[in-house]
Scaffold this active site. Structure first.
Site, mmCIF file in Angstrom:
data_model
loop_
_atom_site.group_PDB
_atom_site.id
_atom_site.type_symbol
_atom_site.label_atom_id
_atom_site.label_comp_id
_atom_site.label_asym_id
_atom_site.label_seq_id
_atom_site.Cartn_x
_atom_site.Cartn_y
_atom_site.Cartn_z
ATOM 1 N N GLN A 128 0.839 -1.199 0.000
ATOM 2 C CA GLN A 128 0.000 0.000 0.000
ATOM 3 C C GLN A 128 0.874 1.248 0.000
ATOM 4 O O GLN A 128 1.609 1.498 0.959
ATOM 5 C CB GLN A 128 -0.909 0.003 1.244
ATOM 6 C CG GLN A 128 -1.796 1.226 1.374
ATOM 7 C CD GLN A 128 -2.548 1.239 2.694
ATOM 8 O OE1 GLN A 128 -2.056 0.761 3.705
ATOM 9 N NE2 GLN A 128 -3.759 1.775 2.691
ATOM 10 N N GLY A 129 0.808 2.044 -1.050
ATOM 11 C CA GLY A 129 1.584 3.274 -1.147
ATOM 12 C C GLY A 129 0.761 4.483 -0.750
ATOM 13 O O GLY A 129 0.230 5.186 -1.628
ATOM 14 N N TYR A 130 0.633 4.714 0.536
ATOM 15 C CA TYR A 130 -0.137 5.854 1.040
ATOM 16 C C TYR A 130 0.773 6.871 1.733
ATOM 17 O O TYR A 130 0.999 7.952 1.246
ATOM 18 C CB TYR A 130 -1.212 5.371 2.020
ATOM 19 C CG TYR A 130 -2.541 5.015 1.391
ATOM 20 C CD1 TYR A 130 -2.627 4.532 0.089
ATOM 21 C CD2 TYR A 130 -3.718 5.132 2.113
ATOM 22 C CE1 TYR A 130 -3.840 4.193 -0.473
ATOM 23 C CE2 TYR A 130 -4.941 4.805 1.565
ATOM 24 C CZ TYR A 130 -5.004 4.335 0.265
ATOM 25 O OH TYR A 130 -6.220 4.005 -0.282
ATOM 26 N N SER A 131 1.314 6.514 2.916
ATOM 27 C CA SER A 131 2.054 7.476 3.736
ATOM 28 C C SER A 131 3.316 7.968 3.035
ATOM 29 O O SER A 131 3.962 7.244 2.269
ATOM 30 C CB SER A 131 2.433 6.847 5.078
ATOM 31 O OG SER A 131 1.284 6.557 5.847
ATOM 32 N N GLU A 246 -9.805 -1.137 5.686
ATOM 33 C CA GLU A 246 -8.579 -1.192 6.485
ATOM 34 C C GLU A 246 -8.892 -1.037 7.963
ATOM 35 O O GLU A 246 -8.241 -1.629 8.822
ATOM 36 C CB GLU A 246 -7.611 -0.091 6.041
ATOM 37 C CG GLU A 246 -6.285 -0.120 6.786
ATOM 38 C CD GLU A 246 -5.311 0.932 6.303
ATOM 39 O OE1 GLU A 246 -4.191 0.965 6.820
ATOM 40 O OE2 GLU A 246 -5.672 1.718 5.406
ATOM 41 N N SER A 379 -4.514 7.537 12.916
ATOM 42 C CA SER A 379 -4.219 7.517 14.346
ATOM 43 C C SER A 379 -5.503 7.557 15.174
ATOM 44 O O SER A 379 -6.552 8.013 14.709
ATOM 45 C CB SER A 379 -3.329 8.702 14.718
ATOM 46 O OG SER A 379 -4.059 9.908 14.639
ATOM 47 N N ASN A 380 -5.402 7.081 16.421
ATOM 48 C CA ASN A 380 -6.583 7.068 17.282
ATOM 49 C C ASN A 380 -7.097 8.471 17.555
ATOM 50 O O ASN A 380 -8.304 8.668 17.779
ATOM 51 C CB ASN A 380 -6.267 6.336 18.592
ATOM 52 C CG ASN A 380 -6.360 4.836 18.433
ATOM 53 O OD1 ASN A 380 -6.296 4.318 17.315
ATOM 54 N ND2 ASN A 380 -6.517 4.123 19.532
ATOM 55 N N GLU A 381 -6.204 9.468 17.541
ATOM 56 C CA GLU A 381 -6.666 10.845 17.707
ATOM 57 C C GLU A 381 -7.564 11.257 16.536
ATOM 58 O O GLU A 381 -8.600 11.911 16.732
ATOM 59 C CB GLU A 381 -5.460 11.787 17.809
ATOM 60 C CG GLU A 381 -4.657 11.648 19.088
ATOM 61 C CD GLU A 381 -3.730 10.440 19.092
ATOM 62 O OE1 GLU A 381 -3.179 10.119 20.160
ATOM 63 O OE2 GLU A 381 -3.559 9.810 18.026
#
Length: 394
Positions: A128-131, A246, A379-381
């Site tokens: 997966q090329g995301y970040s 995801e 992230s959870n935030e």
């Protein structure tokens, strides 16, 4: 909601148990036991995928028309629970659970005909090329450029934290095709070949001392426009659709299996007699029971044809935090046996004797690896912000 299994569902559960008892080899069980991540080693993951594919059970959520088994929501839940209890190795999710559903929802007829069978068989192994270095939770800030040149895009830039890029032959990727308007408006979703000239993969060794993630560099990489999923500059819509898969649920069976291992380890080390440890173990068990209740409630909604709302964000947050709680308990149970770094002894099929009990081999690397669980996939935030807006209207 009535969650009692019907006679037909009980018969299905027994069929799954019988299959797992016969199909899971000792080495596959060992690979599942010794995994230190949500991702299993490619060799064992693909071996298990081939066995499931031969049975027609490799993609429980896929429609029959695309090679799925046509199971009900409850059958999928039963299958996941039994695989977790049996200690089966995990399957790589990037193809089966992420890009596969995206291709079904947004792909062309040619893309579906070409890619979906190869995803089922494991012939294509995806990353997966995301970040990117400057675009993690703020994914809309991505900068990997894709400039149109006839029937190709030319890519320049980089991706980071790309899981199993060193093993993958395919990548699904978000690229920047326009800088006009809002950042989200200039993103395109591409499928590309990892063997294309100009792609370079550089390993990142994690805190756990393992090579699971990578940097990927693109220098004048030419990739066909025919690999685009959806329209140009509409990739953000496709990406949001993928994130539903995801961040999806289904974590309770695996968490329960981990809790059973923690309880057995604590019994062996004598920690179950410690009041403080018992309180922490009880808190983790309550957290997992709450996740299971949420998953079953959502299961009932889906079975009735209702939209469960922002459930994926809630379950992603709960599941990641419960996972880390359980990791801490296992680390405590392992005590000093968690300290030695034994990558050779951890490998399935290894003939190296571990220092301490086998179950302690993975305590420290699993704890370190799962520190990222509250970051990856959003992230959870960020998830709490989504829940605040969509559930509480803040």
């Amino acid at each position: 909601m009535n969650l009692d299994l019907t006679p037909e569902e009980l018969a299905f559960r027994d069929e799954v148990r019988d299959f797992l008892a016969a199909a899971l080899t000792p080495e596959l069980r060992e690979a599942g036991r010794r995994a230190t991540s949500v991702f299993s080693d490619k060799r064992h993951s693909l071996e298990w995928q081939r066995i499931l594919h031969a049975r027609g059970w490799v993609a429980p959520s896929w429609p029959v028309e695309y090679g799925g088994p046509g199971w009900s929501e409850m059958q999928r839940h039963i299958f996941a629970a039994e695989c977790a209890r049996a200690g089966a190795p995990s399957l790589a999710p990037m193809g089966l659970k992420m890009v596969g559903p995206v291709i079904m929802g947004y792909g062309t007829a040619d893309q579906k005909a070409h890619y979906l069978p190869r995803i089922l068989s494991g012939e294509d192994y995806w990353c997966q090329g995301y970040s990117e270095p400057g675009a993690g939770s703020d994914l809309a800030s991505l900068q990997l450029r894709a400039e149109r040149d006839g029937d190709h895009y030319v890519l320049n830039g980089s991706k980071i934290w790309t899981t199993h890029a060193h093993w993958a032959n395919r990548m699904f990727c978000l690229v920047r095709t326009s800088r006009e308007g809002k950042p989200q408006a200039g993103i395109t979703f591409l499928l590309l070949d990892m063997d294309a000239p100009g792609i370079r993969v550089r390993p990142i060794v994690t805190l756990a001392g393992e090579h699971e993630v990578n940097e990927v560099f693109f220098e004048n990489v030419r990739t066909p426009v025919s690999g685009r999923v959806g329209e140009e500059n509409q990739g953000w819509t496709v990406a949001k659709y993928l994130l539903e898969f995801e961040r999806g649920g289904g974590s309770a069976p695996g968490l329960q299996a981990m809790l059973q291992r923690v309880r057995a380890a604590a019994g062996a080390s004598g920690l179950l007699t410690e009041p403080g440890f018992r309180r922490s173990l009880g808190a983790a068990e309550v957290a997992v029971q709450a996740i299971e209740a949420s998953e079953l409630r959502i299961l009932a909604s889906l079975s009735a044809g209702r939209n469960p709302g922002p459930a994926s964000s809630m379950l992603k947050t709960q599941g990641a935090e419960a996972l880390q709680m359980i990791d801490e308990l296992m680390l405590e149970a392992a005590g000093t046996y968690a300290a030695p770094d034994q990558p050779g002894a951890r490998a399935a099929g290894s003939n190296l004797d571990p220092v301490g009990p086998e179950w302690a081999l993975t305590a420290a690397p699993r704890y370190l690896n799962d520190r990222a669980a509250t970051i990856y996939g959003g992230s959870n935030e960020i998830q709490r912000d989504i829940m605040a807006r969509l559930v509480l209207g803040l």
